[in-house]
Design a protein around this motif. Sequence first.
Motif, mmCIF file in Angstrom:
data_model
loop_
_atom_site.group_PDB
_atom_site.id
_atom_site.type_symbol
_atom_site.label_atom_id
_atom_site.label_comp_id
_atom_site.label_asym_id
_atom_site.label_seq_id
_atom_site.Cartn_x
_atom_site.Cartn_y
_atom_site.Cartn_z
ATOM 1 N N LEU A 75 -64.192 75.325 8.419
ATOM 2 C CA LEU A 75 -63.874 76.407 7.486
ATOM 3 C C LEU A 75 -64.694 77.665 7.751
ATOM 4 C CD1 LEU A 75 -63.402 74.724 4.002
ATOM 5 C CD2 LEU A 75 -61.755 76.090 5.262
ATOM 6 N N THR A 108 -60.462 72.438 -7.834
ATOM 7 C CA THR A 108 -59.530 73.351 -7.156
ATOM 8 C C THR A 108 -58.096 72.822 -7.119
ATOM 9 O OG1 THR A 108 -59.996 72.470 -4.933
ATOM 10 C CG2 THR A 108 -61.312 74.328 -5.661
ATOM 11 N N TRP A 112 -50.334 75.023 -11.930
ATOM 12 C CA TRP A 112 -48.889 75.061 -12.190
ATOM 13 C C TRP A 112 -48.182 73.832 -11.636
ATOM 14 C CZ3 TRP A 112 -51.489 78.635 -9.134
ATOM 15 C CH2 TRP A 112 -51.384 78.448 -7.767
ATOM 16 N N ASP B 171 -57.076 81.603 -6.928
ATOM 17 C CA ASP B 171 -58.377 80.962 -7.008
ATOM 18 C C ASP B 171 -59.015 80.825 -5.620
ATOM 19 O OD1 ASP B 171 -60.313 79.227 -8.554
ATOM 20 O OD2 ASP B 171 -59.659 77.835 -6.997
ATOM 21 N N GLY B 173 -61.318 78.766 -4.510
ATOM 22 C CA GLY B 173 -61.391 77.393 -4.020
ATOM 23 C C GLY B 173 -60.059 76.948 -3.432
ATOM 24 N N LEU B 174 -58.979 77.316 -4.105
ATOM 25 C CA LEU B 174 -57.658 76.940 -3.611
ATOM 26 C C LEU B 174 -57.351 77.612 -2.282
ATOM 27 C CD1 LEU B 174 -55.327 76.755 -6.705
ATOM 28 C CD2 LEU B 174 -55.540 75.063 -4.904
ATOM 29 N N ASN B 176 -59.493 78.164 -0.062
ATOM 30 C CA ASN B 176 -60.183 77.326 0.917
ATOM 31 C C ASN B 176 -59.353 76.104 1.281
ATOM 32 O OD1 ASN B 176 -62.638 78.526 1.619
ATOM 33 N ND2 ASN B 176 -63.524 77.989 -0.364
ATOM 34 N N VAL B 177 -58.711 75.516 0.273
ATOM 35 C CA VAL B 177 -57.881 74.342 0.539
ATOM 36 C C VAL B 177 -56.754 74.708 1.511
ATOM 37 C CG1 VAL B 177 -56.320 72.649 -0.493
ATOM 38 C CG2 VAL B 177 -58.405 73.299 -1.697
ATOM 39 N N PHE B 178 -56.122 75.861 1.248
ATOM 40 C CA PHE B 178 -55.022 76.296 2.116
ATOM 41 C C PHE B 178 -55.532 76.596 3.521
ATOM 42 C CE2 PHE B 178 -50.964 76.978 -0.168
ATOM 43 C CZ PHE B 178 -51.352 76.437 -1.369
ATOM 44 N N GLU B 179 -56.752 77.139 3.587
ATOM 45 C CA GLU B 179 -57.334 77.440 4.889
ATOM 46 C C GLU B 179 -57.635 76.146 5.644
ATOM 47 O OE1 GLU B 179 -60.731 80.051 4.535
ATOM 48 O OE2 GLU B 179 -61.172 79.729 6.663
ATOM 49 N N LEU B 180 -58.131 75.154 4.911
ATOM 50 C CA LEU B 180 -58.477 73.869 5.525
ATOM 51 C C LEU B 180 -57.273 73.249 6.216
ATOM 52 C CD1 LEU B 180 -60.804 71.679 5.682
ATOM 53 C CD2 LEU B 180 -59.640 70.580 3.781
ATOM 54 N N TYR B 181 -56.110 73.333 5.568
ATOM 55 C CA TYR B 181 -54.920 72.740 6.157
ATOM 56 C C TYR B 181 -54.132 73.740 7.000
ATOM 57 C CZ TYR B 181 -56.090 68.831 3.205
ATOM 58 O OH TYR B 181 -56.764 67.797 2.619
ATOM 59 N N GLU B 182 -54.786 74.829 7.331
ATOM 60 C CA GLU B 182 -54.214 75.848 8.227
ATOM 61 C C GLU B 182 -52.813 76.266 7.799
ATOM 62 O OE1 GLU B 182 -54.838 73.467 11.666
ATOM 63 O OE2 GLU B 182 -56.621 74.562 12.273
ATOM 64 N N ALA B 183 -52.677 76.591 6.517
ATOM 65 C CA ALA B 183 -51.382 77.014 5.985
ATOM 66 C C ALA B 183 -50.966 78.340 6.599
ATOM 67 C CB ALA B 183 -51.473 77.149 4.466
ATOM 68 N N LYS B 187 -46.525 80.193 3.785
ATOM 69 C CA LYS B 187 -46.806 79.104 2.854
ATOM 70 C C LYS B 187 -47.867 79.501 1.847
ATOM 71 C CE LYS B 187 -45.240 75.081 5.286
ATOM 72 N NZ LYS B 187 -45.447 75.206 6.731
ATOM 73 N N LEU B 192 -49.190 79.562 -3.011
ATOM 74 C CA LEU B 192 -50.452 79.904 -3.667
ATOM 75 C C LEU B 192 -50.385 81.254 -4.381
ATOM 76 C CD1 LEU B 192 -53.434 79.350 -4.245
ATOM 77 C CD2 LEU B 192 -53.980 80.412 -2.065
#
Lengths: 276, 285
Positions: A75, A108, A112, B171, B173-174, B176-183, B187, B192
Amino acid sequence: MNYAPASLTTGAVPMPDVEPRRRPLVRAQHVDKTYSNGTIALKNLNLDVYPHEFISLLGPSGCGKSTALRIFAGLGAYTSGMMDWPQSMHDATGKPEREVGFVFQEPTLMPWATVFDNVYLPHRLKDRRKSEVQDRVKEVLDLVGLGQFANAYPRELSGGMKMRVSVARALVTRPKLLLMDEPFAALDEITRNRLSNDLLDIWSKAKCTVMFVTHSVFESVFLSQRIVVMAARPGRIIGELTVDAPYPRTKEFRLSSEYSAYCREVSDLLDVAMRS
Amino acid sequence: MTIQATASVDDRPEGFVAPKPRTSIVDVLDTLLPFAAGALFLGTWEFLVHYLKVSKFILPAPSAIVTTFVKEWPAIYVALKYTATITIGAFVTAVVTGIFFGVLLTSHKRIERTFWPYAVTMQVTPVVAIAPLVIIWVGLDRVWLSMLILAWMVAFFPMLSNTAVGMKSADHGLRNVFELYEASRWKRFRYLQLPSALPYILAGARISSGLSVIGAVVAEFVAGSGGSRGLAFMIVESGTLLNIPRMFSALLMLSIFGMSIWYVTATIQKILLQRWHESELKQEN
């Protein structure tokens, strides 16, 4: 029990449970991270993480433990050094296929979306159809004990349950490495202990490697096989300690003199970290 | 002493199961309260007009307004259709263009920096001041179009700014989640940013709906007899003719119309957000 200052810890870390010559899952070599404002977040990080182990990064705030975890997740960029995934496939550009799951400090979740859709998200982002993976989603929800709550919305859940959803989301892709960044820090002690117990259970069932960032001595001793202690300014590893207690670990372990001895040991190491 | 390694997961807070709402006499009275206030107001008005013998050229009684309203209904209906077309047309255009440009504006920092000042300029310039110009440019043979443009100009900005703020509200944090899964960018937008922006967009739509009525009225005032046949023109015309009850009837119609359009947007907002957003959730304890 053995602990050694980082200077003596070279590539292969003595491991009681596994043969020492095993190939690491991830290897960080001489990794530095400097922010653009000149702050040195990490200096010369050398760390091997082995398959199926439970390892904790422990240290005072600002010691770069979260930064290190983010680098393991891919990351954050690092300034110099090398991250190697000796066991993973590499794509055409030479980028290793990182199979990681990440649990952040906050759950996180998407407010929705239902619990099911939140856990389905990693697959959705990889273009996998819902019908293809719904069994897997249900499986991980059962694993974290939320099988009954697939259609609930995050706001209908308690803090501990939200964290469970977050763990399920991280596990849904069957990652080899599960990274957890102080996941239980915001929870009350009762919930935290319960989740710690369950996490060990999940870890043994999911058969993955866990890297767990924490600032709690007790949590790290209870959970891990190996504790890496870090110091701040600049962020670096100052020592590590092996917790040679068998799993499953129960409340009896929490109350044992062995446990207290480990906690004292780690605490002393942490004092060294604070002074340096 | 027995010790278990795994505990049950039933750690949900008390009140997880929402208690069934009970309808009590107090609730019924609460619902009736606004109606009671309205009735009291109208009653006092009616009474004072008769008691003080106020001329109907100054202030007609509510009963007189209602009588005129019924009598003038065919004319009011025609005017309503005209104003409603302009208003709804402007509102829908504002929603579509506002979302489109809001997304475009936030898609890149540089685009935002370049065009944002002009969007603000457009907002702070009073529409009344540009109205004559717009009417001249568009032409007197197409007054409806100039009115549509003017009403759109008033309603557009809240949509634009709310979409822009909403797109940036996802958000951290979210992300980061999308970045982690290389969205992919698409997408990230679809799963998001857009859902995160939805409450903002809907709040913008509610403001816009009210403003598009105001925009349409202002446009009709400016266009005058040049071709407008809407409710606002009816008000101006009745004023000149000193037909005050008719003026009030048109005003009444305008309020009812404004209220309905507001109610529709509020309902849409409620339906879309009721399951998850704080603004639509009821306190459950």
